[in-house]
Design an enzyme around this catalytic site. Structure first.
Site, mmCIF file in Angstrom:
data_model
loop_
_atom_site.group_PDB
_atom_site.id
_atom_site.type_symbol
_atom_site.label_atom_id
_atom_site.label_comp_id
_atom_site.label_asym_id
_atom_site.label_seq_id
_atom_site.Cartn_x
_atom_site.Cartn_y
_atom_site.Cartn_z
ATOM 1 N N ASP A 164 -10.510 2.249 -7.277
ATOM 2 C CA ASP A 164 -10.175 2.015 -8.680
ATOM 3 C C ASP A 164 -11.336 2.512 -9.528
ATOM 4 O O ASP A 164 -12.481 2.160 -9.274
ATOM 5 C CB ASP A 164 -9.967 0.505 -8.865
ATOM 6 N N ASP A 169 -5.992 -5.580 -14.417
ATOM 7 C CA ASP A 169 -7.370 -6.062 -14.425
ATOM 8 C C ASP A 169 -7.377 -7.372 -15.190
ATOM 9 O O ASP A 169 -6.948 -7.418 -16.348
ATOM 10 C CB ASP A 169 -8.293 -5.043 -15.107
#
Length: 186
Positions: free
Chosen positions: A140, A37
Site C-alpha cells: 500500500d 484507511d
C-alpha cells in the site's frame, strides 16, 4: 505462487460524498477488495458500505491508530472483512489482538511502516512468501502503472492503489494492468 491477485482501490482517494457509488464503480471496474484507511472510528461508513455491497467486495480496513484493540468490536459489528494493524502499535499484545479480530469474524493483517524492519513481523509469520506461498501479501502506498512491477516481483499479490485508480481517465484499465503485473510475476 499459489495466491490470486487482489486489487484494492483505496477509498481514501474516492469522492467521500458519493462513497456508495464510488464503491460500486470500483467493483464494476474489476476491483476485488475495497481498502479503507481508518484513522478514527468510521464504523458507520464501514456499515454503510457493507450493507450496500452485500458481500460483493472484501472490505479491507487498515488501522492507522495507536490502539487498534479499541476498534475491533465496532468494525466487526459494522461488517469489515479484514482488519490490518501496525505491529509498531501492538508489539506487546499482538496475539490477543489477532484472537480478538478473528473472534469478530474478520481476517487479521499485519502492517509495518517503511522504517520498520520486516524482522519485526517474523514472530507472526516467520518468513513471508517463501514459507507461506498461499499468504496474501499486501503493498500500500504509491502503487500504480510505474511502480507495480517492483511490488509484484517482490511477492505482493494484494495491491492497494488510490490516486492511480481514482484519478485515471480509465480506472478499469489501471485495475487490469495492476492485476496483469501480479499474474505475470507469479
Amino acid at each position: 505462487m499459489g495466491v490470486s491477485p487482489k486489487i484494492a482501490p483505496s477509498m481514501l482517494s474516492s469522492d467521500f460524498a458519493n462513497l456508495a457509488s464510488e464503491a460500486h464503480r470500483m467493483i464494476n471496474y474489476g476491483a476485488d477488495w475495497l481498502h479503507m484507511d481508518i484513522m478514527a472510528v468510521l464504523s458507520e461508513e464501514i456499515s454503510s458500505l457493507s450493507s450496500i455491497l452485500f458481500n460483493r467486495a472484501y472490505l479491507d480496513c487498515h488501522l492507522m491508530v495507536t490502539n487498534p484493540l479499541d476498534y475491533v468490536e465496532p468494525l466487526g459489528k459494522a461488517g469489515a472483512s479484514g482488519f490490518t494493524f501496525h505491529i509498531e502499535t501492538s508489539k506487546d499484545n499482538w496475539k490477543e489482538l489477532i484472537q480478538n479480530i478473528k473472534s469478530h469474524g474478520m481476517k487479521p493483517g499485519v502492517a509495518i511502516k517503511p522504517g520498520t524492519s520486516v524482522e519485526e513481523v517474523y514472530p507472526l509469520v516467520r518468513t513471508l512468501r517463501k514459507k507461506y506461498p498461499s499468504l496474501d501479501i499486501e503493498v500500500d502506498g504509491g502503487l500504480g502503472p510505474s511502480t507495480i512491477d517492483a511490488a509484484a516481483s517482490a511477492g505482493a499479490n494484494c495491491i492497494v492503489a488510490g490516486s492511480s485508480v481514482f484519478g485515471a481517465p480509465e480506472p478499469a484499465q489501471v485495475i487490469s494492468l495492476l492485476r496483469n503485473s501480479v499474474e505475470k510475476s507469479q
